[in-house]
Design an enzyme around this catalytic site. Structure first.
Site, PDB file in Angstrom:
ATOM      1  N   GLN A  70      36.144 -20.838  -9.897  1.00 24.26           N
ATOM      2  CA  GLN A  70      34.815 -19.964 -10.201  1.00 24.26           C
ATOM      3  C   GLN A  70      33.619 -21.124 -10.620  1.00 24.26           C
ATOM      4  O   GLN A  70      34.007 -21.792 -11.501  1.00 24.26           O
ATOM      5  CB  GLN A  70      34.981 -18.992 -11.295  1.00 24.26           C
ATOM      6  CG  GLN A  70      33.645 -18.153 -11.837  1.00 24.26           C
ATOM      7  CD  GLN A  70      33.080 -18.861 -12.821  1.00 24.26           C
ATOM      8  OE1 GLN A  70      33.788 -19.425 -13.564  1.00 24.26           O
ATOM      9  NE2 GLN A  70      32.059 -18.490 -13.162  1.00 24.26           N
ATOM     10  N   ARG A 105      26.188  -7.869 -25.162  1.00 21.20           N
ATOM     11  CA  ARG A 105      27.662  -7.384 -25.229  1.00 21.20           C
ATOM     12  C   ARG A 105      27.864  -7.205 -26.684  1.00 21.20           C
ATOM     13  O   ARG A 105      27.910  -8.117 -27.779  1.00 21.20           O
ATOM     14  CB  ARG A 105      28.727  -8.385 -25.017  1.00 21.20           C
ATOM     15  CG  ARG A 105      28.761  -8.666 -23.391  1.00 21.20           C
ATOM     16  CD  ARG A 105      29.206 -10.025 -22.801  1.00 21.20           C
ATOM     17  NE  ARG A 105      28.840 -10.166 -21.577  1.00 21.20           N
ATOM     18  CZ  ARG A 105      29.331 -11.471 -20.945  1.00 21.20           C
ATOM     19  NH1 ARG A 105      29.945 -12.250 -21.607  1.00 21.20           N
ATOM     20  NH2 ARG A 105      28.994 -11.562 -19.469  1.00 21.20           N
ATOM     21  N   LYS A 115      30.839 -13.611  -5.896  1.00 18.12           N
ATOM     22  CA  LYS A 115      31.193 -12.665  -6.767  1.00 18.12           C
ATOM     23  C   LYS A 115      29.987 -12.121  -7.483  1.00 18.12           C
ATOM     24  O   LYS A 115      29.174 -12.611  -8.144  1.00 18.12           O
ATOM     25  CB  LYS A 115      32.070 -13.384  -8.112  1.00 18.12           C
ATOM     26  CG  LYS A 115      32.762 -12.532  -8.900  1.00 18.12           C
ATOM     27  CD  LYS A 115      33.536 -13.423  -9.904  1.00 18.12           C
ATOM     28  CE  LYS A 115      34.046 -12.321 -11.209  1.00 18.12           C
ATOM     29  NZ  LYS A 115      33.024 -11.846 -12.074  1.00 18.12           N
ATOM     30  N   HIS A 141      31.408  -7.612 -13.015  1.00 11.98           N
ATOM     31  CA  HIS A 141      31.883  -8.544 -14.025  1.00 11.98           C
ATOM     32  C   HIS A 141      32.408  -7.986 -15.488  1.00 11.98           C
ATOM     33  O   HIS A 141      32.275  -7.996 -16.329  1.00 11.98           O
ATOM     34  CB  HIS A 141      30.445  -8.987 -14.631  1.00 11.98           C
ATOM     35  CG  HIS A 141      30.281 -10.332 -15.363  1.00 11.98           C
ATOM     36  ND1 HIS A 141      29.766 -11.452 -14.349  1.00 11.98           N
ATOM     37  CD2 HIS A 141      30.931 -11.014 -16.532  1.00 11.98           C
ATOM     38  CE1 HIS A 141      30.083 -12.632 -15.132  1.00 11.98           C
ATOM     39  NE2 HIS A 141      30.571 -12.385 -16.378  1.00 11.98           N
ATOM     40  N   VAL A 170      41.106  -2.061 -11.804  1.00  5.83           N
ATOM     41  CA  VAL A 170      42.363  -2.161 -11.071  1.00  5.83           C
ATOM     42  C   VAL A 170      43.629  -2.022 -12.206  1.00  5.83           C
ATOM     43  O   VAL A 170      43.736  -3.081 -12.839  1.00  5.83           O
ATOM     44  CB  VAL A 170      42.585  -3.087 -10.053  1.00  5.83           C
ATOM     45  CG1 VAL A 170      44.107  -3.110  -9.370  1.00  5.83           C
ATOM     46  CG2 VAL A 170      41.691  -2.958  -8.903  1.00  5.83           C
ATOM     47  N   ARG A 171      44.413  -1.022 -12.221  1.00  7.84           N
ATOM     48  CA  ARG A 171      45.394  -1.158 -13.240  1.00  7.84           C
ATOM     49  C   ARG A 171      46.590  -0.507 -12.586  1.00  7.84           C
ATOM     50  O   ARG A 171      47.756  -0.417 -13.142  1.00  7.84           O
ATOM     51  CB  ARG A 171      45.005   0.477 -14.266  1.00  7.84           C
ATOM     52  CG  ARG A 171      43.572  -0.256 -15.144  1.00  7.84           C
ATOM     53  CD  ARG A 171      43.938  -1.389 -15.953  1.00  7.84           C
ATOM     54  NE  ARG A 171      42.800  -1.795 -16.650  1.00  7.84           N
ATOM     55  CZ  ARG A 171      41.722  -2.699 -16.419  1.00  7.84           C
ATOM     56  NH1 ARG A 171      42.005  -3.253 -15.138  1.00  7.84           N
ATOM     57  NH2 ARG A 171      40.808  -2.923 -17.187  1.00  7.84           N
TER      58      ARG A 171
END
EC number: 1.1.3.15
Length: 397
Positions: free
Chosen positions: A168, A205, A264, A288, A323-324
């Protein structure tokens, strides 16, 4: 009838027969009570999250956990998968299942890789090397963050040569540092560059930005810092801080490297078409992890639009965000993703047991995915097609 008492132990999220390490009291109708010692091993991906919270300081917990502003997108990423329903096919031979796929021509044993997240050393002393070893052990792929605490050379040396490693990148003010790290990645055998395209500025954040912590002065960022340099805020502002990125930078990157370029952070069909025009080899549909612009869609909700936008090109489409479960993987593939990537779950596994914890998280996802394939009538990834899924609002099956 069977009843199970709720566990009230601190940190235990058990309801009914959920896993925990505490004694549960079970009543069989009117026939009295007996005790069952529940297993302490995590049995699903979300079980691992509490191990991270218990093992790191509050600042680091919030650093990994938080999203931007009110965290609407952070919450919606996993919840959005529940808005889609599966339409299984019956009476098919699924006694043998092939979960393998490929990204950019490189084989994966199953279509789940690890997304880039920085500072794995907060979760485990072996940092990204441990994560990479766990990924390699299950035949998966890893996108290494430019802001990792271990060098890309050490990470590459720690895995099986067939493990697809991708790097990345952020665009830095000092482009010579970007060029240098790309040359190192090429030499070390990395398979592609994954460009963060949704971060012209850092998201708001709130949950951890007000917290104070003294970082280890010896903590290194070997992809960004030169030998002997130490990270300081002054250096960040003058040299390293992310520079604004445009489509011209994608063309520049393609001129200076032969590695495929994956973008991305794409969330719209318009930008997906621009990615095709500018020679991208892949798109990672990502918001993100809800850490940039709050209020954007969950990634699963825009996936099909982006897949349709690149139809007819050779651009591969992947997804991360929320995604879990193995059924989440199945739904994303049915909507056109070639593979999915997980970020926070890998960190949770790392905090749980280093390399083995990452391996366990990915192993659970693989087991759940192959079971979901069987129950849906799919014996290979190629069988996972769009008719397997109902999009909201639901139509009758």
């Amino acid at each position: 009838m069977l009843y199970v008492s709720n566990c009230r132990s601190v940190g235990c999220h058990t309801v009914g027969f959920g896993e925990c390490s505490h004694v549960h009291f079970v009543r069989f109708g009117s026939g009295g009570w007996c005790t069952i010692n529940m297993a302490s091993e995590p049995v699903c991906v979300e079980d691992f999250e509490s191990f991270l919270k218990a093992s790191v300081a509050d600042f680091f917990w919030e650093f990994y956990r938080c999203g931007a502003d009110g965290e609407q997108t952070l919450r919606d990423n996993p919840l959005a998968f529940q808005r889609y329903r599966l339409r299984p096919r019956c009476l098919r031979d699924v006694s043998q299942r092939d979960t393998s796929t490929s990204i950019l021509g490189h084989r994966l044993s199953f279509p789940v890789g690890v997304s880039p997240t920085c500072c794995h050393v907060f979760a485990h002393r072996d940092a990204e090397v441990a994560t990479a070893k766990g990924v390699s052990s299950v035949g998966s792929a890893m996108i290494l963050s430019m802001w990792s605490n271990r060098s890309l050379e050490d990470v590459a040396a720690s895995v099986h040569p067939d493990t697809p490693l991708l790097l990345q990148l952020n665009m830095l003010r000092d482009r010579s540092r970007v060029e240098a790290v790309i040359k190192r990645a090429e030499k070390a055998g990395f398979k592609a560059l994954v460009i963060t395209s949704d971060q012209p500025m850092m998201g708001n954040r709130i949950a951890y930005s007000s917290k104070k912590v003294d970082l280890d002065p010896d903590m290194t960022f070997p992809q960004v810092l030169l030998p002997g340099e130490r990270y300081t805020h002054k250096m960040s502002d003058e040299i390293i801080k992310d520079a604004p990125m445009t489509w011209h930078d994608i063309l520049w990157l393609r001129r200076i490297t032969s590695l495929p370029v994956v973008l991305k952070g794409i969330l719209t069909a318009a930008d997906a078409r621009e990615a095709v025009r500018h020679g991208a080899a892949g798109i990672l549909v990502s918001n993100h992890g809800g850490r940039q612009l709050d209020g954007v869609p969950a990634t699963i909700d825009v996936l099909a639009d982006i897949v349709n936008a690149v139809q007819g090109s050779n651009v591969e489409v992947y997804l991360d965000g929320g995604v879990r479960k193995g059924t989440d993987v199945l739904k994303a593939l049915a909507l056109g993703a070639r593979a999915v990537f997980v970020g926070r779950p890998a960190i949770w596994g790392l905090a749980y047991d280093g390399e083995k914890g990452v391996e366990k998280v990915l192993g659970i996802l693989k087991d759940e995915f192959t079971l979901a394939m069987a129950l849906s009538g799919c014996s290979s990834v190629a069988d996972i097609t769009s008719d397997l899924i109902a999009k909201p609002p639901f139509s009758r099956m």
